[in-house]
Design a protein around this motif. Sequence first.
Motif, PDB file in Angstrom:
ATOM      1  N   THR A 147      13.395   2.838  -2.335  1.00  0.00           N
ATOM      2  CA  THR A 147      12.874   4.083  -2.923  1.00  0.00           C
ATOM      3  C   THR A 147      11.348   4.105  -2.926  1.00  0.00           C
ATOM      4  O   THR A 147      10.745   5.147  -3.183  1.00  0.00           O
ATOM      5  CB  THR A 147      13.375   4.254  -4.373  1.00  0.00           C
ATOM      6  OG1 THR A 147      12.840   3.192  -5.183  1.00  0.00           O
ATOM      7  CG2 THR A 147      14.891   4.219  -4.434  1.00  0.00           C
ATOM      8  N   LEU A 148      10.718   2.951  -2.658  1.00  0.00           N
ATOM      9  CA  LEU A 148       9.258   2.843  -2.701  1.00  0.00           C
ATOM     10  C   LEU A 148       8.643   2.650  -1.317  1.00  0.00           C
ATOM     11  O   LEU A 148       7.420   2.524  -1.185  1.00  0.00           O
ATOM     12  CB  LEU A 148       8.853   1.651  -3.588  1.00  0.00           C
ATOM     13  CG  LEU A 148       9.415   1.623  -5.007  1.00  0.00           C
ATOM     14  CD1 LEU A 148       9.089   0.292  -5.679  1.00  0.00           C
ATOM     15  CD2 LEU A 148       8.856   2.771  -5.823  1.00  0.00           C
ATOM     16  N   ILE A 149       9.491   2.666  -0.296  1.00  0.00           N
ATOM     17  CA  ILE A 149       9.071   2.243   1.039  1.00  0.00           C
ATOM     18  C   ILE A 149       7.953   3.105   1.640  1.00  0.00           C
ATOM     19  O   ILE A 149       7.196   2.655   2.499  1.00  0.00           O
ATOM     20  CB  ILE A 149      10.304   2.197   1.979  1.00  0.00           C
ATOM     21  CG1 ILE A 149      10.070   1.224   3.126  1.00  0.00           C
ATOM     22  CG2 ILE A 149      10.702   3.573   2.458  1.00  0.00           C
ATOM     23  CD1 ILE A 149      11.334   0.844   3.874  1.00  0.00           C
ATOM     24  N   LYS A 150       7.826   4.343   1.175  1.00  0.00           N
ATOM     25  CA  LYS A 150       6.790   5.235   1.711  1.00  0.00           C
ATOM     26  C   LYS A 150       5.440   5.049   1.023  1.00  0.00           C
ATOM     27  O   LYS A 150       4.440   5.645   1.428  1.00  0.00           O
ATOM     28  CB  LYS A 150       7.243   6.690   1.609  1.00  0.00           C
ATOM     29  CG  LYS A 150       8.418   7.020   2.520  1.00  0.00           C
ATOM     30  CD  LYS A 150       8.820   8.488   2.418  1.00  0.00           C
ATOM     31  CE  LYS A 150       9.999   8.804   3.339  1.00  0.00           C
ATOM     32  NZ  LYS A 150      10.416  10.233   3.210  1.00  0.00           N
ATOM     33  N   ASN A 151       5.416   4.230  -0.027  1.00  0.00           N
ATOM     34  CA  ASN A 151       4.152   3.982  -0.730  1.00  0.00           C
ATOM     35  C   ASN A 151       3.147   3.267   0.174  1.00  0.00           C
ATOM     36  O   ASN A 151       3.521   2.454   1.016  1.00  0.00           O
ATOM     37  CB  ASN A 151       4.385   3.126  -1.981  1.00  0.00           C
ATOM     38  CG  ASN A 151       5.059   3.900  -3.085  1.00  0.00           C
ATOM     39  OD1 ASN A 151       5.502   5.025  -2.902  1.00  0.00           O
ATOM     40  ND2 ASN A 151       5.158   3.289  -4.256  1.00  0.00           N
ATOM     41  N   ARG A 152       1.897   3.547  -0.044  1.00  0.00           N
ATOM     42  CA  ARG A 152       0.846   2.926   0.747  1.00  0.00           C
ATOM     43  C   ARG A 152       0.576   1.499   0.256  1.00  0.00           C
ATOM     44  O   ARG A 152       0.594   1.217  -0.934  1.00  0.00           O
ATOM     45  CB  ARG A 152      -0.441   3.753   0.626  1.00  0.00           C
ATOM     46  CG  ARG A 152      -1.638   3.176   1.369  1.00  0.00           C
ATOM     47  CD  ARG A 152      -2.906   3.987   1.102  1.00  0.00           C
ATOM     48  NE  ARG A 152      -4.060   3.372   1.729  1.00  0.00           N
ATOM     49  CZ  ARG A 152      -4.802   2.414   1.185  1.00  0.00           C
ATOM     50  NH1 ARG A 152      -4.492   1.955  -0.021  1.00  0.00           N
ATOM     51  NH2 ARG A 152      -5.845   1.897   1.832  1.00  0.00           N
ATOM     52  N   ASP A 153       0.314   0.573   1.196  1.00  0.00           N
ATOM     53  CA  ASP A 153      -0.080  -0.789   0.864  1.00  0.00           C
ATOM     54  C   ASP A 153      -1.597  -0.930   0.933  1.00  0.00           C
ATOM     55  O   ASP A 153      -2.250  -0.278   1.747  1.00  0.00           O
ATOM     56  CB  ASP A 153       0.523  -1.790   1.864  1.00  0.00           C
ATOM     57  CG  ASP A 153       2.036  -1.756   1.903  1.00  0.00           C
ATOM     58  OD1 ASP A 153       2.646  -1.335   0.909  1.00  0.00           O
ATOM     59  OD2 ASP A 153       2.604  -2.161   2.944  1.00  0.00           O
TER      60      ASP A 153
ATOM     61  N   LEU B  60      -0.976 -15.789  -9.973  1.00  0.00           N
ATOM     62  CA  LEU B  60      -1.008 -14.400  -9.504  1.00  0.00           C
ATOM     63  C   LEU B  60       0.256 -14.087  -8.722  1.00  0.00           C
ATOM     64  O   LEU B  60       0.580 -14.770  -7.746  1.00  0.00           O
ATOM     65  CB  LEU B  60      -2.237 -14.168  -8.618  1.00  0.00           C
ATOM     66  CG  LEU B  60      -2.313 -12.844  -7.841  1.00  0.00           C
ATOM     67  CD1 LEU B  60      -2.379 -11.648  -8.788  1.00  0.00           C
ATOM     68  CD2 LEU B  60      -3.524 -12.846  -6.902  1.00  0.00           C
ATOM     69  N   GLN B  61       0.982 -13.074  -9.171  1.00  0.00           N
ATOM     70  CA  GLN B  61       2.123 -12.553  -8.410  1.00  0.00           C
ATOM     71  C   GLN B  61       1.587 -11.438  -7.522  1.00  0.00           C
ATOM     72  O   GLN B  61       1.041 -10.446  -8.004  1.00  0.00           O
ATOM     73  CB  GLN B  61       3.177 -12.029  -9.374  1.00  0.00           C
ATOM     74  CG  GLN B  61       4.503 -11.680  -8.738  1.00  0.00           C
ATOM     75  CD  GLN B  61       5.249 -12.882  -8.205  1.00  0.00           C
ATOM     76  OE1 GLN B  61       5.587 -12.910  -7.033  1.00  0.00           O
ATOM     77  NE2 GLN B  61       5.508 -13.878  -9.024  1.00  0.00           N
ATOM     78  N   LEU B  62       1.746 -11.600  -6.186  1.00  0.00           N
ATOM     79  CA  LEU B  62       1.081 -10.703  -5.251  1.00  0.00           C
ATOM     80  C   LEU B  62       2.034 -10.128  -4.201  1.00  0.00           C
ATOM     81  O   LEU B  62       2.088 -10.605  -3.068  1.00  0.00           O
ATOM     82  CB  LEU B  62      -0.076 -11.442  -4.557  1.00  0.00           C
ATOM     83  CG  LEU B  62      -1.011 -10.603  -3.694  1.00  0.00           C
ATOM     84  CD1 LEU B  62      -1.774  -9.580  -4.544  1.00  0.00           C
ATOM     85  CD2 LEU B  62      -1.991 -11.493  -2.939  1.00  0.00           C
ATOM     86  N   PRO B  63       2.808  -9.104  -4.567  1.00  0.00           N
ATOM     87  CA  PRO B  63       3.559  -8.383  -3.528  1.00  0.00           C
ATOM     88  C   PRO B  63       2.564  -7.634  -2.648  1.00  0.00           C
ATOM     89  O   PRO B  63       1.748  -6.878  -3.163  1.00  0.00           O
ATOM     90  CB  PRO B  63       4.430  -7.421  -4.338  1.00  0.00           C
ATOM     91  CG  PRO B  63       3.734  -7.277  -5.653  1.00  0.00           C
ATOM     92  CD  PRO B  63       3.012  -8.558  -5.910  1.00  0.00           C
ATOM     93  N   ILE B  64       2.628  -7.845  -1.334  1.00  0.00           N
ATOM     94  CA  ILE B  64       1.592  -7.254  -0.481  1.00  0.00           C
ATOM     95  C   ILE B  64       2.086  -6.045   0.310  1.00  0.00           C
ATOM     96  O   ILE B  64       1.310  -5.423   1.041  1.00  0.00           O
ATOM     97  CB  ILE B  64       0.994  -8.294   0.493  1.00  0.00           C
ATOM     98  CG1 ILE B  64       2.066  -8.840   1.439  1.00  0.00           C
ATOM     99  CG2 ILE B  64       0.322  -9.417  -0.271  1.00  0.00           C
ATOM    100  CD1 ILE B  64       1.504  -9.701   2.550  1.00  0.00           C
ATOM    101  N   THR B  65       3.372  -5.709   0.159  1.00  0.00           N
ATOM    102  CA  THR B  65       3.877  -4.531   0.870  1.00  0.00           C
ATOM    103  C   THR B  65       5.104  -3.960   0.177  1.00  0.00           C
ATOM    104  O   THR B  65       5.878  -4.686  -0.462  1.00  0.00           O
ATOM    105  CB  THR B  65       4.231  -4.870   2.329  1.00  0.00           C
ATOM    106  OG1 THR B  65       4.693  -3.685   3.000  1.00  0.00           O
ATOM    107  CG2 THR B  65       5.318  -5.936   2.419  1.00  0.00           C
TER     108      THR B  65
END
Length: 377
Positions: A76-82, A57-62
């Motif tokens: 460019t994705l920093i405002k996305n919700r985790d 499992l590849q799991l980017p958590i933030t």
Amino acid sequence: MWKEKIKNKNGVVYKIYKCLKKIFYILKMYLKAFKRFLSLTIKSLLSNLFHNKPVELQLPITYKCNFDCVMCGMKTLIKNRDFTSQELAAILENKLFSNIKSVGVNGGEPFLKKDLENYIDVICKKLPSLENIYIITNGFLTNIILDKLCILKKICSQYNVLLNISVSVDGIGEIQNMHRGNSLSSKMTFATIDNILSDKDKYCDSLNCICTITKQNIEYINEVEAWAIEKKVLVNYNIATIHKRINNDYKYDDFSIFTDEHARLLAEEFFYAKFRETKSEKYYAIYLYIRDKKRYAPCIYRNRGVTLTPNNELLYCATFSKEIGNALENDAYELYFKNKEYKKVLKKEYCSNCSHYIYGLSPIGYIKYCKELLKFI
């Protein structure tokens, strides 16, 4: 008597001996290549026939990150919700994840998560087959990383899971700072590494470094090699490429060695030299990719891997796969197996040109590797 004749390099016996040695080597090479082909074919067939669940499992958590790397579009994705740790727990309860043996935790920068230990606890608790957790960090938040690692090591030990840490090192001094987009990167990253090395067992089970090759740092890559030898740290190399998950396609022309022939040749020379030095399949596979821009390596994500993004989306791989559905709102098992036609298209269009996760050789790649070794017998 025979030993003396074999030692005589101008004699007939020596020439016969060398010829027989090469014949034996070639037969052995093709036998091993056939075994690899058979193994990969059987695994692929079983996966298609029996719905074999993923083991990695590849799991980017933030999406949050404190760097702005030359090859990354995460800003460019920093405002996305985790997702929260509770949401992650709900997702991992799905039967799709019951065979997962290893999890790669990354981001963004995972150590920006103030409750990182909650995520690691969830991962260990919800995955019954888990053996390894791999965390990738830029190493910048030295004190936080060291404090958190002490906690994470204890959590993993409770579940008999190994904690493996990879720190991103793309250069020494100003090259690291430039490559990672932070003027203090080199100072802080190497401070983190030195502290972990001073008492490794306290912080993790293994420590290595990941070096991403671009046209900006390839000219200075031998400095990383020299540093790694001095510190006795393993360096795993990646060739920077388009990576859908981190939205970096708009930067490709700026960072890729394939848009600068001089940089490509330097990289080709570097990895061929590493192959000659170590006889490593991994280095030869990377060399072949740079030379031919074609993959000669297997990949676990073709059949037995899965990626979950911080916004709950499921992907077949982190590099080229589109999002196949929200794993919090839908059955992850169904999402994974009902999109098989898309997976076939993904394999056909992208896998042969992908540079990620190159650690070994396919049967064809192995034959090329052995033929190259024959030159030095």
